[in-house]
Design a protein around this motif. Structure first.
Motif, PDB file in Angstrom:
ATOM      1  N   SER A 117       0.839  -1.203   0.000  1.00  0.00           N
ATOM      2  CA  SER A 117       0.000   0.000   0.000  1.00  0.00           C
ATOM      3  C   SER A 117       0.873   1.251   0.000  1.00  0.00           C
ATOM      4  CB  SER A 117      -0.903   0.009   1.235  1.00  0.00           C
ATOM      5  OG  SER A 117      -0.115   0.220   2.386  1.00  0.00           O
ATOM      6  N   ALA A 118       0.227   2.370  -0.279  1.00  0.00           N
ATOM      7  CA  ALA A 118       0.938   3.649  -0.230  1.00  0.00           C
ATOM      8  C   ALA A 118       1.594   3.820   1.143  1.00  0.00           C
ATOM      9  CB  ALA A 118      -0.048   4.790  -0.496  1.00  0.00           C
ATOM     10  N   GLN A 119       0.827   3.512   2.178  1.00  0.00           N
ATOM     11  CA  GLN A 119       1.341   3.688   3.542  1.00  0.00           C
ATOM     12  C   GLN A 119       2.546   2.777   3.803  1.00  0.00           C
ATOM     13  OE1 GLN A 119      -1.593   2.788   6.488  1.00  0.00           O
ATOM     14  NE2 GLN A 119      -0.594   4.017   8.066  1.00  0.00           N
ATOM     15  N   GLU A 120       2.458   1.530   3.345  1.00  0.00           N
ATOM     16  CA  GLU A 120       3.593   0.611   3.541  1.00  0.00           C
ATOM     17  C   GLU A 120       4.809   1.053   2.745  1.00  0.00           C
ATOM     18  OE1 GLU A 120       1.323  -3.623   4.375  1.00  0.00           O
ATOM     19  OE2 GLU A 120       1.397  -2.838   2.338  1.00  0.00           O
ATOM     20  N   ASN A 121       4.579   1.541   1.523  1.00  0.00           N
ATOM     21  CA  ASN A 121       5.710   2.036   0.727  1.00  0.00           C
ATOM     22  C   ASN A 121       6.452   3.142   1.463  1.00  0.00           C
ATOM     23  OD1 ASN A 121       6.356   1.190  -2.253  1.00  0.00           O
ATOM     24  ND2 ASN A 121       4.144   0.861  -2.001  1.00  0.00           N
ATOM     25  N   VAL A 122       5.697   4.030   2.088  1.00  0.00           N
ATOM     26  CA  VAL A 122       6.346   5.136   2.811  1.00  0.00           C
ATOM     27  C   VAL A 122       7.010   4.609   4.081  1.00  0.00           C
ATOM     28  CG1 VAL A 122       5.943   7.338   3.969  1.00  0.00           C
ATOM     29  CG2 VAL A 122       4.756   6.826   1.831  1.00  0.00           C
ATOM     30  N   ALA A 123       6.315   3.695   4.773  1.00  0.00           N
ATOM     31  CA  ALA A 123       6.862   3.159   6.033  1.00  0.00           C
ATOM     32  C   ALA A 123       8.163   2.402   5.789  1.00  0.00           C
ATOM     33  CB  ALA A 123       5.828   2.258   6.708  1.00  0.00           C
ATOM     34  N   ALA A 130      16.190   5.357  12.569  1.00  0.00           N
ATOM     35  CA  ALA A 130      15.970   5.053  13.984  1.00  0.00           C
ATOM     36  C   ALA A 130      14.498   5.091  14.411  1.00  0.00           C
ATOM     37  CB  ALA A 130      16.776   6.048  14.826  1.00  0.00           C
ATOM     38  N   VAL A 131      13.571   5.168  13.469  1.00  0.00           N
ATOM     39  CA  VAL A 131      12.167   5.255  13.868  1.00  0.00           C
ATOM     40  C   VAL A 131      11.701   3.886  14.390  1.00  0.00           C
ATOM     41  CG1 VAL A 131       9.826   5.801  13.092  1.00  0.00           C
ATOM     42  CG2 VAL A 131      11.785   6.986  12.085  1.00  0.00           C
ATOM     43  N   PRO A 132      11.222   3.823  15.631  1.00  0.00           N
ATOM     44  CA  PRO A 132      10.762   2.538  16.158  1.00  0.00           C
ATOM     45  C   PRO A 132       9.639   1.952  15.296  1.00  0.00           C
ATOM     46  CG  PRO A 132      10.822   4.207  17.896  1.00  0.00           C
ATOM     47  CD  PRO A 132      11.081   4.912  16.591  1.00  0.00           C
ATOM     48  N   ARG A 133       9.627   0.627  15.206  1.00  0.00           N
ATOM     49  CA  ARG A 133       8.702  -0.066  14.314  1.00  0.00           C
ATOM     50  C   ARG A 133       7.249   0.391  14.497  1.00  0.00           C
ATOM     51  NH1 ARG A 133       8.478  -5.353  11.879  1.00  0.00           N
ATOM     52  NH2 ARG A 133      10.664  -5.587  12.366  1.00  0.00           N
ATOM     53  N   ARG A 134       6.816   0.522  15.747  1.00  0.00           N
ATOM     54  CA  ARG A 134       5.398   0.826  15.979  1.00  0.00           C
ATOM     55  C   ARG A 134       5.018   2.239  15.527  1.00  0.00           C
ATOM     56  NH1 ARG A 134       8.051   1.413  20.487  1.00  0.00           N
ATOM     57  NH2 ARG A 134       7.814   3.335  21.680  1.00  0.00           N
ATOM     58  N   GLU A 135       6.036   3.076  15.336  1.00  0.00           N
ATOM     59  CA  GLU A 135       5.738   4.452  14.914  1.00  0.00           C
ATOM     60  C   GLU A 135       5.723   4.625  13.400  1.00  0.00           C
ATOM     61  OE1 GLU A 135       8.341   7.245  16.835  1.00  0.00           O
ATOM     62  OE2 GLU A 135       7.990   6.315  18.794  1.00  0.00           O
ATOM     63  N   ARG A 136       6.195   3.575  12.699  1.00  0.00           N
ATOM     64  CA  ARG A 136       6.410   3.772  11.253  1.00  0.00           C
ATOM     65  C   ARG A 136       5.110   3.980  10.483  1.00  0.00           C
ATOM     66  NH1 ARG A 136      10.711  -1.068  10.868  1.00  0.00           N
ATOM     67  NH2 ARG A 136      12.286  -0.112  12.190  1.00  0.00           N
ATOM     68  N   LEU A 174      10.181  12.402   2.119  1.00  0.00           N
ATOM     69  CA  LEU A 174      10.076  13.360   3.227  1.00  0.00           C
ATOM     70  C   LEU A 174      10.076  12.699   4.599  1.00  0.00           C
ATOM     71  CD1 LEU A 174       7.231  15.697   1.918  1.00  0.00           C
ATOM     72  CD2 LEU A 174       9.657  16.293   2.175  1.00  0.00           C
ATOM     73  N   VAL A 175       9.832  11.408   4.635  1.00  0.00           N
ATOM     74  CA  VAL A 175       9.512  10.782   5.909  1.00  0.00           C
ATOM     75  C   VAL A 175      10.691  10.793   6.891  1.00  0.00           C
ATOM     76  CG1 VAL A 175      10.042   8.346   5.431  1.00  0.00           C
ATOM     77  CG2 VAL A 175       8.035   8.949   6.802  1.00  0.00           C
ATOM     78  N   GLY A 176      11.903  10.880   6.361  1.00  0.00           N
ATOM     79  CA  GLY A 176      13.070  10.957   7.241  1.00  0.00           C
ATOM     80  C   GLY A 176      13.445  12.378   7.611  1.00  0.00           C
ATOM     81  N   ASN A 177      12.545  13.347   7.323  1.00  0.00           N
ATOM     82  CA  ASN A 177      12.822  14.762   7.605  1.00  0.00           C
ATOM     83  C   ASN A 177      14.151  15.238   7.026  1.00  0.00           C
ATOM     84  OD1 ASN A 177      10.537  15.629   8.923  1.00  0.00           O
ATOM     85  ND2 ASN A 177      11.250  14.840  10.895  1.00  0.00           N
ATOM     86  N   PRO A 178      14.326  15.124   5.701  1.00  0.00           N
ATOM     87  CA  PRO A 178      15.601  15.534   5.102  1.00  0.00           C
ATOM     88  C   PRO A 178      15.761  17.054   5.125  1.00  0.00           C
ATOM     89  CG  PRO A 178      14.005  15.093   3.380  1.00  0.00           C
ATOM     90  CD  PRO A 178      13.338  14.726   4.680  1.00  0.00           C
ATOM     91  N   SER A 179      17.004  17.526   4.952  1.00  0.00           N
ATOM     92  CA  SER A 179      17.207  18.970   4.775  1.00  0.00           C
ATOM     93  C   SER A 179      16.987  19.354   3.327  1.00  0.00           C
ATOM     94  CB  SER A 179      18.624  19.422   5.111  1.00  0.00           C
ATOM     95  OG  SER A 179      19.369  18.498   5.744  1.00  0.00           O
ATOM     96  N   LEU A 180      17.111  18.389   2.417  1.00  0.00           N
ATOM     97  CA  LEU A 180      17.077  18.683   0.989  1.00  0.00           C
ATOM     98  C   LEU A 180      16.204  17.663   0.278  1.00  0.00           C
ATOM     99  CD1 LEU A 180      18.284  20.083  -1.587  1.00  0.00           C
ATOM    100  CD2 LEU A 180      20.122  18.394  -1.477  1.00  0.00           C
TER     101      LEU A 180
END
Ligand code: ADP
Length: 247
Positions: A117-123, A130-136, A174-180
């Motif tokens: 799914s779209a959500q899984e692709n992003v997760a 370092a994002v804990p599994r339950r937060e992904r 964007l999910v890793g909060n990049p600077s660029l």
């Protein structure tokens, strides 16, 4: 749209930041034989929060530039500072780690897994940070909402339009909060209407404070940037004075 916590968008107002990209005499010559000077030594500064487009015809050095800016290749001359960090001082592991933390890539082909799914692709993009599994999954949902796809989180990519697929790919970047956000022909596979949706999203992200760099051969796409840099025969040059004249 809401800025994510802890990322570059969340820095205190007025905080002074180094340029996101600073090229000092950066060039790349492929060794050959014969050697090819694909990027001539040059300077470039991209400040935090800028929307810069790089435009040039096929063979002008855009991919070479992208590979250097994206820390996929090291230049053969000069110094590349990313967020004030001298990338030339890093080994391969350090460059890979810096790339993962600071750069979100968006490509012409969306590179989504069609059975997820779209959500899984992003997760999935959070597997190696370092994002804990339950937060992904919740975080993936939040970023999909941010790109206007909150209602499509469960959709499989084949059920999405091209523009929606690219927005999933942007959410993933964007999910890793990049600077660029480093985009390589982000509308190259899209029809005009879908391309406009994606370009509007890039505008919105820029207005939210994201640093956006778009590499394109399309002068119309190049005009969307606040500043346009052209690349010809491996030479970078500012083209802000008459952007409508870009050919
Ligand atoms: P663009 O992305 O704008 O089409 P490139 O950066 O791919 O341009 O290529 C710039 C120049 O470098 C071209 O002349 C190309 O032929 C040459 N080039 C690209 N990759 C290599 C390589 N691995 N070895 C030698 N020459 C290369």
């Amino acid at each position: 749209m809401k800025a994510l916590p802890d990322g570059p968008l969340a820095l205190p107002e007025g905080a002074s930041k180094p340029p996101v990209i600073e090229f000092r005499g950066v060039g790349l010559t492929y060794p050959g034989p014969p050697p090819v000077e694909a990027l001539r030594p040059g300077n470039l500064r991209v400040e935090s929060g800028e929307f810069v487009t790089i435009v040039g015809p096929s063979g002008s050095g855009k991919s070479t530039f992208l590979n250097i800016a994206g820390l996929l290749d090291a230049p053969t001359s000069g110094t590349y500072m990313l967020d004030g960090i001298d990338t030339g001082a890093l080994g391969d592991a350090g460059r890979t780690a810096l790339r993962g933390r600071r750069i979100g890539f968006v490509f012409q082909s969306f590179h989504l897994l069609s059975h997820r799914s779209a959500q899984e692709n992003v997760a999935l993009a959070m597997l190696y940070n370092a994002v804990p599994r339950r937060e992904r999954l919740p975080r993936a949902r939040e970023v999909l909402q941010r790109v206007g796809l909150g209602h499509r989180v469960d959709a499989l990519p084949p059920r999405l339009s091209g523009g929606e697929r690219q927005r999933v790919a942007i959410a993933r970047a964007l999910v890793g909060n990049p600077s660029l956000l480093l985009c390589d022909e982000p509308t190259g596979n899209l029809d005009t209407a879908n391309a406009q949706t994606v370009l509007r999203l890039l505008d919105e992200l820029h207005q939210d404070g994201m640093t956006v760099l778009v590499i394109t051969h399309d002068p119309q796409v190049a005009l969307r940037g606040g500043r346009t840099v052209s690349i010809r025969d491996g030479a970078l040059s500012e083209r802000a004075e008459h952007p409508e004249a870009i050919t």
